[in-house]
Design a protein around this motif. Structure first.
Motif, short mmCIF file in Angstrom:
data_model
loop_
_atom_site.label_atom_id
_atom_site.label_comp_id
_atom_site.label_asym_id
_atom_site.label_seq_id
_atom_site.Cartn_x
_atom_site.Cartn_y
_atom_site.Cartn_z
N ASP A 74 5.82 -8.20 1.48
CA ASP A 74 4.40 -8.39 1.76
C ASP A 74 3.99 -7.59 3.00
O ASP A 74 4.62 -7.70 4.05
CB ASP A 74 4.09 -9.87 1.96
CG ASP A 74 2.60 -10.14 2.01
OD1 ASP A 74 1.84 -9.44 1.32
OD2 ASP A 74 2.20 -11.05 2.77
N GLY A 75 2.99 -6.74 2.86
CA GLY A 75 2.53 -5.90 3.96
C GLY A 75 3.17 -4.53 4.00
O GLY A 75 2.90 -3.72 4.90
N GLU A 96 0.82 -1.20 0.00
CA GLU A 96 0.00 0.00 0.00
C GLU A 96 0.86 1.26 0.00
O GLU A 96 2.01 1.23 0.43
CB GLU A 96 -0.92 0.02 1.22
CG GLU A 96 -1.97 -1.07 1.22
CD GLU A 96 -2.93 -0.89 2.36
OE1 GLU A 96 -3.90 -0.12 2.18
OE2 GLU A 96 -2.70 -1.49 3.41
N ASN A 153 7.78 -1.69 6.93
CA ASN A 153 7.77 -3.07 6.49
C ASN A 153 7.62 -3.99 7.71
O ASN A 153 8.52 -4.05 8.55
CB ASN A 153 9.07 -3.38 5.75
CG ASN A 153 9.09 -4.74 5.12
OD1 ASN A 153 8.33 -5.62 5.47
ND2 ASN A 153 10.01 -4.92 4.19
N PRO A 154 6.50 -4.72 7.82
CA PRO A 154 6.30 -5.60 8.97
C PRO A 154 7.28 -6.76 9.02
O PRO A 154 7.42 -7.40 10.06
CB PRO A 154 4.86 -6.10 8.79
CG PRO A 154 4.60 -6.01 7.33
CD PRO A 154 5.38 -4.81 6.87
N ASN A 155 7.97 -7.04 7.92
CA ASN A 155 8.95 -8.14 7.87
C ASN A 155 10.33 -7.71 8.33
O ASN A 155 11.19 -8.55 8.58
CB ASN A 155 9.05 -8.68 6.44
CG ASN A 155 7.71 -9.10 5.91
OD1 ASN A 155 7.06 -9.97 6.47
ND2 ASN A 155 7.25 -8.47 4.84
#
Length: 106
Positions: free
Chosen positions: A72-73, A3, A91-93
């Motif tokens: 991703d995310g 997003e 970045n959640p990763n």
């Protein structure tokens, strides 16, 4: 899912308009820096058939298969702070980043 904030999307739309062409932006990663990975951005004139395509606020975002697992995310923002401006990535990763903020680790 990838997003963009409205501010980031507007920045990309403005650049695409100024270029006079382009399908969107590709976001990827490459090996770099002291923490190991860095974000790479490039305009997309012709999407690669292996890219995953996301739409966010009217902007097409393309991710190559190798980068997708790391991104991703991802939320992209565009910030101006004093004389500095650029994309900010949430970045959640991401597990850490180097002291200068140029690279990250997952």
């Amino acid at each position: 899912m990838i997003e963009m904030t409205e501010r980031a999307a507007q920045h990309v739309r403005d650049f695409l308009d100024n270029r006079g062409k382009g399908e969107g932006i590709r976001v990827g990663i490459r090996t770099a820096g002291c923490s190991g990975l860095a974000y790479v951005l490039e305009f997309v004139d012709t999407p690669d058939e292996n890219d995953t395509r996301y739409e966010s606020r009217g902007v097409s975002i393309f991710i190559d298969p190798k980068s997708l697992v790391y991104l991703d995310g991802l939320l992209m923002d565009y910030e101006k702070e004093g004389l500095n401006e650029g994309f900010k990535f949430t970045n959640p990763n991401q597990k850490g980043e180097c002291g200068c903020g140029e690279s990250f680790t997952v």
